[in-house]
Design a protein around this motif. Structure first.
Motif, PDB file in Angstrom:
ATOM      1  N   SER A 282       0.846  -1.193   0.000  1.00 31.22           N
ATOM      2  CA  SER A 282       0.000   0.000   0.000  1.00 31.22           C
ATOM      3  C   SER A 282       0.881   1.242   0.000  1.00 31.22           C
ATOM      4  O   SER A 282       0.388   2.361  -0.037  1.00 31.22           O
ATOM      5  CB  SER A 282      -0.898   0.039   1.235  1.00 31.22           C
ATOM      6  OG  SER A 282      -1.652  -1.134   1.331  1.00 31.22           O
ATOM      7  N   LYS A 284       2.359   2.722   2.305  1.00 25.95           N
ATOM      8  CA  LYS A 284       1.811   3.644   3.281  1.00 25.95           C
ATOM      9  C   LYS A 284       2.136   3.111   4.661  1.00 25.95           C
ATOM     10  O   LYS A 284       2.226   1.902   4.865  1.00 25.95           O
ATOM     11  CB  LYS A 284       0.289   3.716   3.085  1.00 25.95           C
ATOM     12  CG  LYS A 284      -0.419   4.677   4.008  1.00 25.95           C
ATOM     13  CD  LYS A 284      -1.769   5.058   3.426  1.00 25.95           C
ATOM     14  CE  LYS A 284      -2.661   5.687   4.478  1.00 25.95           C
ATOM     15  NZ  LYS A 284      -3.276   4.707   5.371  1.00 25.95           N
ATOM     16  N   ALA A 344      -7.497   0.023   7.291  1.00 24.22           N
ATOM     17  CA  ALA A 344      -7.187   1.451   7.357  1.00 24.22           C
ATOM     18  C   ALA A 344      -5.818   1.742   6.754  1.00 24.22           C
ATOM     19  O   ALA A 344      -5.595   2.820   6.191  1.00 24.22           O
ATOM     20  CB  ALA A 344      -7.250   1.937   8.800  1.00 24.22           C
ATOM     21  N   MET A 346      -4.605   0.263   4.150  1.00 25.15           N
ATOM     22  CA  MET A 346      -4.790   0.310   2.697  1.00 25.15           C
ATOM     23  C   MET A 346      -5.457   1.614   2.259  1.00 25.15           C
ATOM     24  O   MET A 346      -5.249   2.092   1.146  1.00 25.15           O
ATOM     25  CB  MET A 346      -5.682  -0.863   2.256  1.00 25.15           C
ATOM     26  CG  MET A 346      -5.019  -2.209   2.373  1.00 25.15           C
ATOM     27  SD  MET A 346      -6.196  -3.539   2.004  1.00 25.15           S
ATOM     28  CE  MET A 346      -6.505  -3.264   0.259  1.00 25.15           C
ATOM     29  N   TRP A 347      -6.290   2.163   3.138  1.00 23.88           N
ATOM     30  CA  TRP A 347      -7.078   3.341   2.804  1.00 23.88           C
ATOM     31  C   TRP A 347      -6.180   4.503   2.371  1.00 23.88           C
ATOM     32  O   TRP A 347      -5.242   4.845   3.067  1.00 23.88           O
ATOM     33  CB  TRP A 347      -7.898   3.744   4.048  1.00 23.88           C
ATOM     34  CG  TRP A 347      -9.215   4.370   3.702  1.00 23.88           C
ATOM     35  CD1 TRP A 347      -9.549   5.679   3.888  1.00 23.88           C
ATOM     36  CD2 TRP A 347     -10.359   3.722   3.149  1.00 23.88           C
ATOM     37  NE1 TRP A 347     -10.832   5.890   3.457  1.00 23.88           N
ATOM     38  CE2 TRP A 347     -11.362   4.712   2.998  1.00 23.88           C
ATOM     39  CE3 TRP A 347     -10.626   2.421   2.724  1.00 23.88           C
ATOM     40  CZ2 TRP A 347     -12.621   4.422   2.466  1.00 23.88           C
ATOM     41  CZ3 TRP A 347     -11.878   2.134   2.203  1.00 23.88           C
ATOM     42  CH2 TRP A 347     -12.854   3.134   2.084  1.00 23.88           C
ATOM     43  N   ARG A 348      -6.438   5.057   1.203  1.00 26.74           N
ATOM     44  CA  ARG A 348      -5.666   6.165   0.633  1.00 26.74           C
ATOM     45  C   ARG A 348      -4.216   5.807   0.365  1.00 26.74           C
ATOM     46  O   ARG A 348      -3.342   6.681   0.283  1.00 26.74           O
ATOM     47  CB  ARG A 348      -5.747   7.419   1.520  1.00 26.74           C
ATOM     48  CG  ARG A 348      -7.181   7.916   1.678  1.00 26.74           C
ATOM     49  CD  ARG A 348      -7.283   9.083   2.636  1.00 26.74           C
ATOM     50  NE  ARG A 348      -6.549  10.242   2.181  1.00 26.74           N
ATOM     51  CZ  ARG A 348      -6.283  11.289   2.959  1.00 26.74           C
ATOM     52  NH1 ARG A 348      -6.679  11.301   4.214  1.00 26.74           N
ATOM     53  NH2 ARG A 348      -5.625  12.334   2.483  1.00 26.74           N
ATOM     54  N   GLY A 349      -3.944   4.525   0.259  1.00 27.50           N
ATOM     55  CA  GLY A 349      -2.583   4.104  -0.059  1.00 27.50           C
ATOM     56  C   GLY A 349      -2.329   4.112  -1.553  1.00 27.50           C
ATOM     57  O   GLY A 349      -3.079   4.731  -2.322  1.00 27.50           O
ATOM     58  N   SER A 350      -1.253   3.427  -1.939  1.00 29.67           N
ATOM     59  CA  SER A 350      -0.956   3.278  -3.355  1.00 29.67           C
ATOM     60  C   SER A 350      -0.817   1.777  -3.557  1.00 29.67           C
ATOM     61  O   SER A 350       0.230   1.197  -3.328  1.00 29.67           O
ATOM     62  CB  SER A 350       0.340   4.025  -3.673  1.00 29.67           C
ATOM     63  OG  SER A 350       0.880   3.561  -4.884  1.00 29.67           O
TER      64      SER A 350
END
Ligand code: HEM
Ligand SMILES: [Cu+2]
Lengths: 554, 313
Positions: A282, A284, A344, A346-350
């Motif tokens: 991710s 992140k 969470a 993963m959320w807004r990850g790449s």
């Protein structure tokens, strides 16, 4: 000290940059190695061998269950087959799987260390594992074992065959597990790279630490229990058998006092791998570092207080039942927290859907089902209905076979390039992962329904009404087997290629990616110093010294 | 909801089953919900934030205390609810009412034996009246077994050297399957039994004539069963040895001298009277200690006894 010697001997003998695979040649150099990476690989191949053995047994069991009554074997053979399957999978595959195979290889690298704290103990523990494994297999010659992997008395103290040998094998394997645990705890305390505080530890190390705690504290109880059982069988000392004046339920208490914590020996390492894979793919930082780290330890400790939830129908007091049920529900909460933390992250990850990440997501989905179905079993009234039915079989396969094994695959695909310096065919690996996911659910989802409708476990024969679901499950087992076989083939095929993977193919931030792929025998050219946190994906990572001053933890 | 319940669990057939079913369905819905909830979040994230280039920058979010509290406290509340719900059901299945009919259950490799309050026994078939509380007092003869009635949502381990109890009030007339659910060896999966829940009329017939097994059994075999199960064997031998009472061997058609000094021929009426009014005639040399079996034996069992004695020549 031993590692120092070998390091020099190997390092200088085969050129300064020879990797650990090529530094010395010949079978003997492997059998006498104290290099944690080589020991990890020896464990890995042993575990793979037993996974295949246990898997073939599982296919036979499922084939037998295709029709009610005799299909390919008789009842006695069937009972021996599921016992051997259960014993191999628990004691030889899942318990040593992640810690002893992957953990051995990766943990020192993650810490920036040259080796584990006690390299010789590490090798000893491998040989103890081999001895235990051979003892377990020798029961085949001694007439087999038909007790189930739980060895409940007084059935186990009165039935024939190689029960004593199997029980002694589990006893011996316990030592191997304890030695690995001791080694990991010492390694995490003493061998961290300069600058690496407890909250800069990669979460994999936290998971290994919690696992090692359980291994050290719980395994001796199993050892003593099993010895008592052998004493009863061989010397007729009455302990568990009521005919000799013993108490059969006492055995269940002793057994689960180990074996419940042991289920966390199986899941904490799996969670540990997922906590590494998800941030990298991710790109992140991990969400809720401390929540994940502490919930591992909380699970490990609370895990000691819930053993009797396996015995709600065995005749305990109302009060005891209530207490054990209550604490069991408490363990469910940290498990839920971890799942939300991973999502969470993963959320807004790449997000890059490479094979390790696909396995990690499969883990999240399967573990969600595995954990939630634990609630049915932790609740007293529903457990009375479901205990010892296929529902329990489905539940623990979701958490052991599903979650643990799929996490092992996630870790294997993730660290494979580090371990062997080669990349496998990504596309094929992704297809295999999908097949495993489909096959797994096809095999075990129908078993929940069978169980809630009353199909008891460990049944050779069954009523017509369950056949459709059994057929579904058996077909699922073929898909699953095919997926696993393909997965193994894809990984092995990569070994024919040339080495030459970059040292950090996934863009990880933990220290193992600073070593070459594959690493040299003493891991790092120069002892690495921890600069930034293990999950710092900012374009300009902030040095940990600065973060500490600002009171930031990960 | 009933189709869903019947699909998952089968139709319940005892009073406390509905509570178990309610909880089961609640957790099932919860599981389905969270599976799809988590799945949706994961797939949304994977699609929405799919990596497009290797130098994408992501926000550095280490934690969020409020969010974490929410997702700790909500699960905590839910599991506490489940705990109390499950506990409530367990308690209600715990203590049997005082007026429950008691049946003794013996589990052994690989069959179930039932003993009714009147002393009659049966193998693998249990008759109970509908809507009356029944309490099973259970023990095992060899290894641990477990008595499981899915339609009642009840299960209890059956241990050697110790008694365990289980009680229920059956609500659905019909036949309900019983399984052994503690692994006990070769015949484990064939250690099955059936509970016949009878309507009051059916139960009357059962009390009068016994169950199907008894009704279909040849008279002589039935007599043998009575001889073994009703206590005759403690005083009367069948091999000629002298016990508290005369042996049955060769007794048929013999002349016996009673304490009244008269000779009596052992025929149907003599045997019948000896069982129902034992002290009417006592054979010389024996004490008048035999209890009456009036009301304890069914008519067909008396006939069976006569046939059995006839056969012991
Ligand atoms: C949310 C977490 C979990 C809860 C609440 C839970 C609850 C339970 C309960 C109450 C039982 C006993 C059921 C019975 O025998 O009637 C059980 C069985 C079992 N669980 Fe879990 N469980 C959870 C997670 C796990 C995990 C993570 C593992 C292992 C990786 C695991 C492995 C097992 C095994 C091996 C058994 C049955 C063993 C046997 O009878 O042979 N469980 N679980
Ligand atoms: Cu447990």
């Amino acid at each position: 000290m031993a590692s120092e010697n070998v390091m020099h001997a190997n390092g200088h003998g085969a050129g300064a940059h020879a990797d650990y695979l090529d530094s010395t040649k010949g079978l003997w150099s492997w059998l006498t190695t104290v290099d944690h990476k080589r020991i990890g690989l020896m464990y890995l191949w042993s575990v793979v061998f037993f996974m295949i053995t246990g898997g073939l047994l599982a296919l036979l069991i499922r084939l037998e269950l295709l029709t009610p009554g005799p299909t390919i074997m008789d009842a006695e053979l069937y009972n021996r087959a599921f016992t051997l399957h259960g014993a191999i999978m628990t004691f030889l595959v899942i318990i040593p799987g992640i810690p002893a195979a992957l953990g051995n290889f990766i943990l020192p690298l993650l810490l920036g260390a040259k080796d584990v704290a006690f390299p010789r103990l590490n090798l000893t523990s491998y040989y103890i594992y081999v001895v235990g494994a051979l003892m377990a297999l020798s029961t085949l010659i001694l007439g087999g074992v038909d007790t189930g992997w739980t060895f409940y008395t007084p059935y186990s103290s009165t039935t024939g065959g190689g029960v004593s040998m199997m029980v002694l094998a589990a006893f011996v394997l316990g030592f191997s597990s304890i030695f690995t645990g001791v080694n990991f705890i010492a390694t995490i305390h003493k061998m961290r790279a300069p600058g690496m505080g407890w909250f800069e530890l990669p979460l994999f190390a936290w998971g290994m630490y919690a696992t090692a705690l359980i291994q050290i504290l719980a395994t001796p109880v199993l050892g003593i229990t099993l010895l008592l059982l052998v004493m009863e069988r061989v010397l007729s000392v009455g302990i568990f058998d009521p005919n000799l004046g013993g108490d059969p339920v006492l055995f269940q208490h002793f057994f689960w006092f180990y074996s419940h914590p042991a289920v966390y020996i199986m899941i904490l390492p799996a969670m540990a791998i997922i906590s590494e894979v998800i941030p990298v793919f991710s790109k992140k930082t991990i969400f809720g570092y401390k929540a994940i780290a502490f919930s591992s330890v909380a699970i490990a400790l609370l895990g000691f207080l819930v053993w009797a939830h396996h015995m709600f129908t065995a005749g305990m007091s109302l009060f005891a039942g209530a207490i054990f049920s209550f604490i069991t529900f408490f363990i469910a909460v940290p498990s839920a927290i971890k799942v939300f933390n991973w999502i969470a992250t993963m959320w807004r990850g790449s997000i890059s859907m490479k094979a390790p990440m696909i396995h990690a997501i499969n883990f999240l989905l399967i573990f969600t089902i595995g954990g939630l179905t634990g609630l049915f079993l932790a609740a007293l009234s529903t457990d009375v209905h479901l205990h010892d039915t296929y529902f329990v079989v489905a539940h623990f396969h979701y958490v052991m076979a599903g979650s643990n094994m799929i996490a092992l695959l996630a870790g294997l695909h993730y660290w494979w390039p580090k371990m062997f310096g080669r990349m496998y065919n990504e596309r094929m690996a992704a297809i295999a992962a999908a097949l495993i996911f489909i096959g797994f659910n096809a095999t075990f989802l129908p078993q929940f329904l069978m169980g809630s409708r009353g199909m008891p476990r460990r049944y050779y024969n069954y009523l017509e009404q369950f056949q459709e679901l059994h057929v579904l499950s058996t077909i699922g087992s073929w898909i699953l087997a095919f997926g696993l076989f393909m997965c193994l083939a894809v990984l092995l095929a990569s070994l024919r290629g040339k080495k030459g993977v970059a040292s950090n193919p996934w863009g990880g931030k933990t220290l193992e990616w600073e070593a070459l792929s594959p690493p040299i025998t003493h891991n790092f050219e120069d002892t690495p110093v921890l600069v930034h946190g293990p999950y710092d994906y900012r374009p300009q990572p902030v040095p940990v010294v600065v973060e500490r001053e600002q009171g930031v933890t990960h | 909801m009933t189709w869903f319940r019947d699909f998952l669990l089968g139709t319940p057939a005892a009073t406390h089953a509905s509570d178990v079913d309610g909880l089961y369905i609640f957790i099932t819905l919860l599981t389905i919900f969270f599976f799809f909830f988590n799945g949706a979040l994961i797939f949304y994230a994977a699609k929405r934030w799919k990596r497009r280039s290797d130098d994408e920058v992501t926000p550095h979010i280490t934690h969020d205390t409020r969010l974490e509290l929410i997702w700790s406290l909500i699960p905590l509340a839910v599991v506490m609810l489940i705990f109390f719900w499950g506990f409530k059901g367990y308690v209600s299945a715990w203590v049997a009412p005082n007026d429950a009919m008691e049946i003794v259950v013996t589990g052994k490799k690989w069959l179930w034996e039932f003993e009714y309050p009147d002393g009659t026994r049966a193998l693998n078939d249990l008759h109970v009246p509908v809507n009356k509380p029944v309490k099973l007092i259970m023990h095992a003869e060899d290894v641990i077994h477990s008595f499981y009635v899915p339609a009642f949502r009840l299960k209890r381990d059956v241990l050697p050297g110790r008694y365990t109890e289980m009680w229920f009030t059956a609500t659905e007339p019909g036949v309900h399957q019983v399984y052994c659910t503690e692994y006990c060896g070769k015949g484990h999966s064939d250690m099955l039994a059936r509970i016949y829940v009878d309507t009051p009329e059916e139960y009357e017939v059962f009390l009068r004539e016994g169950d199907e097994q008894v009704r279909k059994m040849p008279l002589k075999d039935l007599g043998k069963l009575v001889y073994e199960n009703k206590g005759c064997a403690t005083c009367h031998s069948i091999d000629g040895t002298r016990g508290q009472g005369p042996t049955f061997k060769g007794i048929w058609g013999k002349m016996e001298r009673g304490t009244d000094g008269k000779e009596h021929v052992v025929d149907e009426n003599y045997i019948r009277e000896s069982i129902l009014v034992p002290n009417a005639v006592v054979v010389q040399g024996y004490e008048p200690i035999m209890p009456t079996f009036q009301g304890l034996l069914r008519e067909r069992e008396l006939l069976g006894m006569i046939e059995y004695i006839k056969s012991l020549q």
